[in-house]
Scaffold this motif. Structure first.
Motif, PDB file in Angstrom:
ATOM      1  N   ASN A  79       0.808  -1.221   0.000  1.00 43.06           N
ATOM      2  CA  ASN A  79       0.000   0.000   0.000  1.00 43.06           C
ATOM      3  C   ASN A  79       0.841   1.272   0.000  1.00 43.06           C
ATOM      4  O   ASN A  79       0.304   2.372   0.187  1.00 43.06           O
ATOM      5  CB  ASN A  79      -0.939  -0.002   1.211  1.00 43.06           C
ATOM      6  CG  ASN A  79      -1.992  -1.092   1.112  1.00 43.06           C
ATOM      7  OD1 ASN A  79      -2.436  -1.453   0.021  1.00 43.06           O
ATOM      8  ND2 ASN A  79      -2.395  -1.639   2.259  1.00 43.06           N
ATOM      9  N   SER A  80       2.144   1.114  -0.217  1.00 40.45           N
ATOM     10  CA  SER A  80       3.039   2.277  -0.232  1.00 40.45           C
ATOM     11  C   SER A  80       2.849   3.141  -1.473  1.00 40.45           C
ATOM     12  O   SER A  80       3.310   4.282  -1.519  1.00 40.45           O
ATOM     13  CB  SER A  80       4.499   1.815  -0.161  1.00 40.45           C
ATOM     14  OG  SER A  80       4.866   1.124  -1.366  1.00 40.45           O
ATOM     15  N   GLY A  81       2.191   2.585  -2.489  1.00 44.47           N
ATOM     16  CA  GLY A  81       2.041   3.310  -3.744  1.00 44.47           C
ATOM     17  C   GLY A  81       3.242   3.183  -4.656  1.00 44.47           C
ATOM     18  O   GLY A  81       3.275   3.777  -5.741  1.00 44.47           O
ATOM     19  N   GLU A  82       4.232   2.390  -4.240  1.00 44.64           N
ATOM     20  CA  GLU A  82       5.471   2.248  -5.012  1.00 44.64           C
ATOM     21  C   GLU A  82       5.603   0.891  -5.697  1.00 44.64           C
ATOM     22  O   GLU A  82       6.560   0.664  -6.434  1.00 44.64           O
ATOM     23  CB  GLU A  82       6.674   2.455  -4.085  1.00 44.64           C
ATOM     24  CG  GLU A  82       6.756   3.832  -3.446  1.00 44.64           C
ATOM     25  CD  GLU A  82       7.009   4.931  -4.470  1.00 44.64           C
ATOM     26  OE1 GLU A  82       7.694   4.647  -5.478  1.00 44.64           O
ATOM     27  OE2 GLU A  82       6.532   6.059  -4.258  1.00 44.64           O
ATOM     28  N   VAL A  83       4.669  -0.024  -5.447  1.00 43.53           N
ATOM     29  CA  VAL A  83       4.749  -1.372  -6.018  1.00 43.53           C
ATOM     30  C   VAL A  83       4.014  -1.382  -7.359  1.00 43.53           C
ATOM     31  O   VAL A  83       2.785  -1.231  -7.402  1.00 43.53           O
ATOM     32  CB  VAL A  83       4.154  -2.416  -5.053  1.00 43.53           C
ATOM     33  CG1 VAL A  83       4.235  -3.820  -5.661  1.00 43.53           C
ATOM     34  CG2 VAL A  83       4.880  -2.364  -3.703  1.00 43.53           C
ATOM     35  N   ALA A  84       4.761  -1.582  -8.424  1.00 39.93           N
ATOM     36  CA  ALA A  84       4.197  -1.458  -9.774  1.00 39.93           C
ATOM     37  C   ALA A  84       3.126  -2.500 -10.064  1.00 39.93           C
ATOM     38  O   ALA A  84       2.100  -2.195 -10.673  1.00 39.93           O
ATOM     39  CB  ALA A  84       5.317  -1.559 -10.811  1.00 39.93           C
ATOM     40  N   TYR A  85       3.351  -3.739  -9.617  1.00 38.68           N
ATOM     41  CA  TYR A  85       2.436  -4.832  -9.945  1.00 38.68           C
ATOM     42  C   TYR A  85       1.622  -5.279  -8.737  1.00 38.68           C
ATOM     43  O   TYR A  85       1.350  -6.456  -8.553  1.00 38.68           O
ATOM     44  CB  TYR A  85       3.223  -6.000 -10.549  1.00 38.68           C
ATOM     45  CG  TYR A  85       3.859  -5.617 -11.861  1.00 38.68           C
ATOM     46  CD1 TYR A  85       3.090  -5.418 -12.997  1.00 38.68           C
ATOM     47  CD2 TYR A  85       5.226  -5.396 -11.943  1.00 38.68           C
ATOM     48  CE1 TYR A  85       3.662  -5.026 -14.194  1.00 38.68           C
ATOM     49  CE2 TYR A  85       5.806  -5.001 -13.134  1.00 38.68           C
ATOM     50  CZ  TYR A  85       5.026  -4.816 -14.258  1.00 38.68           C
ATOM     51  OH  TYR A  85       5.601  -4.416 -15.438  1.00 38.68           O
ATOM     52  N   LYS A  86       1.217  -4.322  -7.930  1.00 35.85           N
ATOM     53  CA  LYS A  86       0.423  -4.611  -6.735  1.00 35.85           C
ATOM     54  C   LYS A  86      -0.839  -5.403  -7.084  1.00 35.85           C
ATOM     55  O   LYS A  86      -1.201  -6.356  -6.388  1.00 35.85           O
ATOM     56  CB  LYS A  86       0.032  -3.315  -6.044  1.00 35.85           C
ATOM     57  CG  LYS A  86      -0.897  -3.524  -4.844  1.00 35.85           C
ATOM     58  CD  LYS A  86      -1.443  -2.213  -4.322  1.00 35.85           C
ATOM     59  CE  LYS A  86      -2.492  -2.463  -3.240  1.00 35.85           C
ATOM     60  NZ  LYS A  86      -3.123  -1.200  -2.773  1.00 35.85           N
ATOM     61  N   GLU A  87      -1.520  -5.027  -8.148  1.00 36.18           N
ATOM     62  CA  GLU A  87      -2.788  -5.654  -8.496  1.00 36.18           C
ATOM     63  C   GLU A  87      -2.601  -6.921  -9.334  1.00 36.18           C
ATOM     64  O   GLU A  87      -3.430  -7.824  -9.284  1.00 36.18           O
ATOM     65  CB  GLU A  87      -3.673  -4.665  -9.265  1.00 36.18           C
ATOM     66  CG  GLU A  87      -3.974  -3.384  -8.513  1.00 36.18           C
ATOM     67  CD  GLU A  87      -4.691  -3.624  -7.201  1.00 36.18           C
ATOM     68  OE1 GLU A  87      -5.436  -4.620  -7.102  1.00 36.18           O
ATOM     69  OE2 GLU A  87      -4.497  -2.829  -6.253  1.00 36.18           O
ATOM     70  N   GLU A  88      -1.538  -6.987 -10.111  1.00 33.93           N
ATOM     71  CA  GLU A  88      -1.359  -8.094 -11.037  1.00 33.93           C
ATOM     72  C   GLU A  88      -0.784  -9.354 -10.383  1.00 33.93           C
ATOM     73  O   GLU A  88      -1.102 -10.472 -10.793  1.00 33.93           O
ATOM     74  CB  GLU A  88      -0.433  -7.681 -12.188  1.00 33.93           C
ATOM     75  CG  GLU A  88      -1.019  -6.635 -13.127  1.00 33.93           C
ATOM     76  CD  GLU A  88      -0.736  -5.218 -12.683  1.00 33.93           C
ATOM     77  OE1 GLU A  88      -0.834  -4.308 -13.524  1.00 33.93           O
ATOM     78  OE2 GLU A  88      -0.409  -5.009 -11.491  1.00 33.93           O
ATOM     79  N   PHE A  89       0.087  -9.197  -9.376  1.00 35.71           N
ATOM     80  CA  PHE A  89       0.772 -10.335  -8.784  1.00 35.71           C
ATOM     81  C   PHE A  89       0.021 -10.876  -7.565  1.00 35.71           C
ATOM     82  O   PHE A  89      -0.809 -10.197  -6.972  1.00 35.71           O
ATOM     83  CB  PHE A  89       2.195  -9.956  -8.387  1.00 35.71           C
ATOM     84  CG  PHE A  89       3.140  -9.790  -9.559  1.00 35.71           C
ATOM     85  CD1 PHE A  89       2.753 -10.140 -10.841  1.00 35.71           C
ATOM     86  CD2 PHE A  89       4.408  -9.276  -9.380  1.00 35.71           C
ATOM     87  CE1 PHE A  89       3.611  -9.990 -11.922  1.00 35.71           C
ATOM     88  CE2 PHE A  89       5.285  -9.127 -10.450  1.00 35.71           C
ATOM     89  CZ  PHE A  89       4.885  -9.484 -11.734  1.00 35.71           C
ATOM     90  N   ALA A  90       0.343 -12.107  -7.191  1.00 32.05           N
ATOM     91  CA  ALA A  90      -0.382 -12.797  -6.118  1.00 32.05           C
ATOM     92  C   ALA A  90      -0.077 -12.229  -4.735  1.00 32.05           C
ATOM     93  O   ALA A  90      -0.947 -12.163  -3.873  1.00 32.05           O
ATOM     94  CB  ALA A  90      -0.027 -14.286  -6.140  1.00 32.05           C
ATOM     95  N   TRP A  91       1.169 -11.862  -4.480  1.00 26.96           N
ATOM     96  CA  TRP A  91       1.650 -11.387  -3.179  1.00 26.96           C
ATOM     97  C   TRP A  91       1.193 -12.331  -2.071  1.00 26.96           C
ATOM     98  O   TRP A  91       0.456 -11.980  -1.171  1.00 26.96           O
ATOM     99  CB  TRP A  91       1.215  -9.944  -2.923  1.00 26.96           C
ATOM    100  CG  TRP A  91       1.722  -9.037  -4.000  1.00 26.96           C
ATOM    101  CD1 TRP A  91       0.977  -8.287  -4.859  1.00 26.96           C
ATOM    102  CD2 TRP A  91       3.099  -8.815  -4.363  1.00 26.96           C
ATOM    103  NE1 TRP A  91       1.799  -7.614  -5.740  1.00 26.96           N
ATOM    104  CE2 TRP A  91       3.101  -7.919  -5.462  1.00 26.96           C
ATOM    105  CE3 TRP A  91       4.326  -9.285  -3.877  1.00 26.96           C
ATOM    106  CZ2 TRP A  91       4.281  -7.495  -6.078  1.00 26.96           C
ATOM    107  CZ3 TRP A  91       5.503  -8.863  -4.494  1.00 26.96           C
ATOM    108  CH2 TRP A  91       5.467  -7.977  -5.569  1.00 26.96           C
ATOM    109  N   ASP A  92       1.702 -13.532  -2.199  1.00 24.69           N
ATOM    110  CA  ASP A  92       1.371 -14.639  -1.303  1.00 24.69           C
ATOM    111  C   ASP A  92       2.622 -14.962  -0.492  1.00 24.69           C
ATOM    112  O   ASP A  92       3.660 -15.314  -1.051  1.00 24.69           O
ATOM    113  CB  ASP A  92       0.930 -15.841  -2.146  1.00 24.69           C
ATOM    114  CG  ASP A  92       0.338 -16.954  -1.317  1.00 24.69           C
ATOM    115  OD1 ASP A  92       0.028 -16.706  -0.145  1.00 24.69           O
ATOM    116  OD2 ASP A  92       0.182 -18.068  -1.852  1.00 24.69           O
ATOM    117  N   ILE A  93       2.541 -14.825   0.839  1.00 19.51           N
ATOM    118  CA  ILE A  93       3.733 -14.980   1.674  1.00 19.51           C
ATOM    119  C   ILE A  93       3.625 -16.229   2.545  1.00 19.51           C
ATOM    120  O   ILE A  93       2.537 -16.568   3.022  1.00 19.51           O
ATOM    121  CB  ILE A  93       3.957 -13.717   2.538  1.00 19.51           C
ATOM    122  CG1 ILE A  93       5.348 -13.717   3.161  1.00 19.51           C
ATOM    123  CG2 ILE A  93       2.871 -13.555   3.584  1.00 19.51           C
ATOM    124  CD1 ILE A  93       5.780 -12.360   3.692  1.00 19.51           C
TER     125      ILE A  93
END
Length: 272
Positions: A79-93
């Motif tokens: 949510n920093s606004g700096e991650v280019a593919y925030k919506e496209e990638f899974a971001w699964d940790i």
């Protein structure tokens, strides 16, 4: 033979247009499309899930509180606004249970893995945020995909994009999973990930140079020989510390650790 050469030329020409269309948001030339990054990452995650001996991933239901905490930290970065593919990638940790390993790694498509050994070694939440920022950057900057295009070359990528070898992504996924703990990047990519970590954290309440304190602890304890794979490309940890702090100075961002007491609670949620 002439027909074959013309066909190859046409495929190559078409692929050039495809590659241009797939040019990523960081203005680097990446042959694989975003969709292929996502597919590759999902297959790597499947390979890791099916190899509990090498990757003893903590169960998300059993350790729900720990995962809730960790996902909250990841969300701060996303949510920093700096991650280019925030919506496209899974971001699964995921958390891997291995207290003897100081490591973390990221795969294409936003799949991130952190070892309990690293979590327990770090002293404060800001330190972990620095590491998470570094790994998010490797995925978001598509460093693994860029390495693949160097390793496999244009002909393979043309075949992959044209769909002639449907099993290739599976094979590559297996190779990445098999070497995940030792994934290495060029010095340039590591510096880029360090810089991005600072940029991400600059837009959060955490110390923007969070990755610095981890390096400093290793240096102070004389443990530079224990550098995990994800930080070992650069030959001089002291230089890495300096570069991170220089980037923080350039941005003029807050370097005071937030260091909430909840980090110790998070450690206590993990297996002893």
């Amino acid at each position: 033979m002439r027909k074959l050469n013309v066909s190859v030329f046409l495929i190559a020409l078409l692929s050039t247009f495809i590659f241009k269309a797939c040019k990523d948001k960081n203005d680097d030339f990446v042959f694989l499309s975003i969709e292929e990054d996502v597919e590759l990452g999902a297959q790597v995650a499947s390979e890791i899930e099916n190899d509990p001996e090498q990757f003893p991933v903590l169960d998300e239901a059993e350790y729900a509180d720990a995962y809730t905490y960790l996902n909250g930290l990841l969300d701060e970065i996303l949510n920093s606004g700096e991650v280019a593919y925030k919506e496209e990638f899974a971001w699964d940790i995921h958390i891997i249970e291995d207290d003897s390993t100081l490591n973390a790694f990221a795969t294409p498509g936003g799949y991130i893995y952190v070892y309990t050994g690293l979590i327990k070694y770090l002293e404060q939440e800001d330190d972990l945020m620095g590491v998470l920022g570094h790994e998010v950057a490797h995925s978001d900057l598509r460093h693994t995909s860029k390495n693949l295009q160097v390793q496999y070359g244009l002909s393979f990528l043309i075949s992959l994009i044209s769909g002639n070898n449907s099993s290739d992504l599976t094979k590559i996924a297996g190779q990445i999973a098999g070497t995940a703990t030792g994934l290495t990047f060029s010095r340039a990519y590591e510096k880029e990930a360090d810089d991005k970590s600072v940029e991400y954290l600059a837009k959060t309440p955490y110390a923007c140079n969070g990755a610095y304190s981890f390096f400093q602890k290793l240096i102070d304890e004389g443990n530079t020989g224990r550098l995990p794979a994800f930080l070992s490309t650069h030959p001089n940890p002291e230089d890495r510390v300096e570069d991170i702090n220089v980037k923080a100075d350039e941005l003029g961002c807050d370097t005071n650790p937030l260091n909430p007491a909840s980090y110790q609670d998070f450690k206590n949620m993990l297996p002893n």
